[in-house]
Design an enzyme around this catalytic site. Structure first.
Site, short mmCIF file in Angstrom:
data_model
loop_
_atom_site.label_atom_id
_atom_site.label_comp_id
_atom_site.label_asym_id
_atom_site.label_seq_id
_atom_site.Cartn_x
_atom_site.Cartn_y
_atom_site.Cartn_z
N ARG A 1 -12.74 5.71 -1.63
CA ARG A 1 -11.66 4.79 -1.31
C ARG A 1 -12.06 3.41 -1.80
O ARG A 1 -13.25 3.08 -1.85
CB ARG A 1 -11.42 4.73 0.21
CG ARG A 1 -10.92 6.01 0.82
CD ARG A 1 -10.62 5.83 2.31
NE ARG A 1 -9.43 5.04 2.55
CZ ARG A 1 -8.19 5.52 2.50
NH1 ARG A 1 -7.98 6.80 2.21
NH2 ARG A 1 -7.16 4.73 2.73
N HIS B 1 -3.86 -5.80 2.56
CA HIS B 1 -3.58 -5.92 3.99
C HIS B 1 -4.14 -7.28 4.40
O HIS B 1 -4.61 -8.03 3.58
CB HIS B 1 -4.26 -4.79 4.76
CG HIS B 1 -3.72 -3.44 4.38
ND1 HIS B 1 -2.51 -2.97 4.81
CD2 HIS B 1 -4.23 -2.49 3.57
CE1 HIS B 1 -2.31 -1.76 4.29
NE2 HIS B 1 -3.32 -1.44 3.54
N CYS C 1 0.81 -1.22 0.00
CA CYS C 1 0.00 0.00 0.00
C CYS C 1 0.86 1.28 0.00
O CYS C 1 1.45 1.61 -1.02
CB CYS C 1 -0.96 -0.07 1.18
SG CYS C 1 -2.51 0.77 0.90
N1 GLN Z 1 -2.57 6.59 2.16
C1 GLN Z 1 -2.56 5.68 1.06
C2 GLN Z 1 -3.90 5.62 0.32
O1 GLN Z 1 -4.92 5.94 0.89
C3 GLN Z 1 -2.14 4.31 1.52
C4 GLN Z 1 -3.13 3.66 2.45
C5 GLN Z 1 -2.63 2.40 3.10
O2 GLN Z 1 -1.42 2.16 3.19
N2 GLN Z 1 -3.55 1.63 3.59
O3 GLN Z 1 -3.92 5.27 -0.83
#
Ligand code: GLN
Length: 234
Positions: free
Chosen positions: A130, A194, A95
């Site tokens: 998101r 994750h 990520c």
């Molecule tokens: N901040 C980054 C995004 O939102 C990575 C998020 C994360 O590592 N979960 O894309």
């Protein structure tokens, strides 16, 4: 134990969302079954990354705030990390770490977070959205399916010399459009998963460990390690 591997946990005190550290626990769990001791150092702000010392590097995910801090510091490690990656050093980047290995990441507030350009991908932001949820991908080379959970604002587009970690079976992946998820360049594996990815996908942990052992012990007979059976843990 017969073998020993040194792992660098890049910014492990800053980038560790959703238990990304579980990737290291999974590596250690499988390493032990491979008669291998895994020694872990956190390499964080103002610390040097020595590409000669490390056999595996792990770079976790994080929020934009932490990524901005890391983005500034990591420029001083850019040369060493690029050398490690281009020499075929095994690395797993998740990520935020994935985004920082590429050209840049545009954060949710529109700020540009500079990467180290070791890999060619770049990451734009999406407006008020998101990608969150369970995800399944298929790695076309091994036919293995990987399972995980994604939560990112960034939408990533792969560059030259990069191939995806897998094709999206369900979920969003790199950008929600081209069905790619993650990236592979030499022995560097990147993903939005994750969960943590290696806890749920032991085959990938095994691939990383075998590569690291082959590089460090080129004359060793690793047939026992290669025969290790990975049983699904989900
Ligand atoms: N901040 C980054 C995004 O939102 C990575 C998020 C994360 O590592 N979960 O894309």
């Amino acid at each position: 134990m017969k073998y020993s591997l040194n792992l660098a946990h890049l910014y492990g005190d800053l980038l560790n969302t959703y238990g990304d550290i579980g990737n290291i626990l999974a590596l250690r769990y499988y390493a032990k079954q491979m008669d291998t001791n895994l020694k872990v150092d956190i390499i964080s702000l103002n610390q040097e990354f020595n590409p000669e010392k490390y056999d595996i590097a792990f770079f976790g995910g994080g929020q934009d705030y932490e990524q901005m801090i890391v983005s500034k510091d990591i420029q001083s490690k850019k040369e060493a990390l690029t050398k490690y990656i281009h020499d075929g050093g095994p690395m797993l980047a998740i990520c935020g770490g994935y985004q920082l290995l590429g050209q840049y990441y545009i954060g949710a507030d529109g700020q540009k977070i500079e990467g180290i350009h070791a890999l060619d991908h770049y990451t734009e932001s999406q407006d008020n959205n998101r990608f969150i949820g369970d995800i399944v991908i298929k790695n076309e080379e091994t036919n293995q399916e990987y399972h995980g959970f994604e939560n990112h604002n960034g939408v990533t587009y792969l560059g030259k010399n990069e191939r995806p970690l897998g094709t999206v079976v369900s979920g969003h992946g790199n950008n929600g459009k081209d069905k790619t998820e993650g990236a592979i360049f030499k022995n560097t594996y990147c993903s939005y998963f994750h969960g943590p990815i290696l806890a749920r996908n032991g085959e990938l942990a095994k691939r990383i460990l075998i590569t690291a052992l082959q590089r460090k012990y080129p004359d060793a007979d690793l047939s026992k390690q290669q025969a290790l059976e990975i049983k699904p843990t989900y």
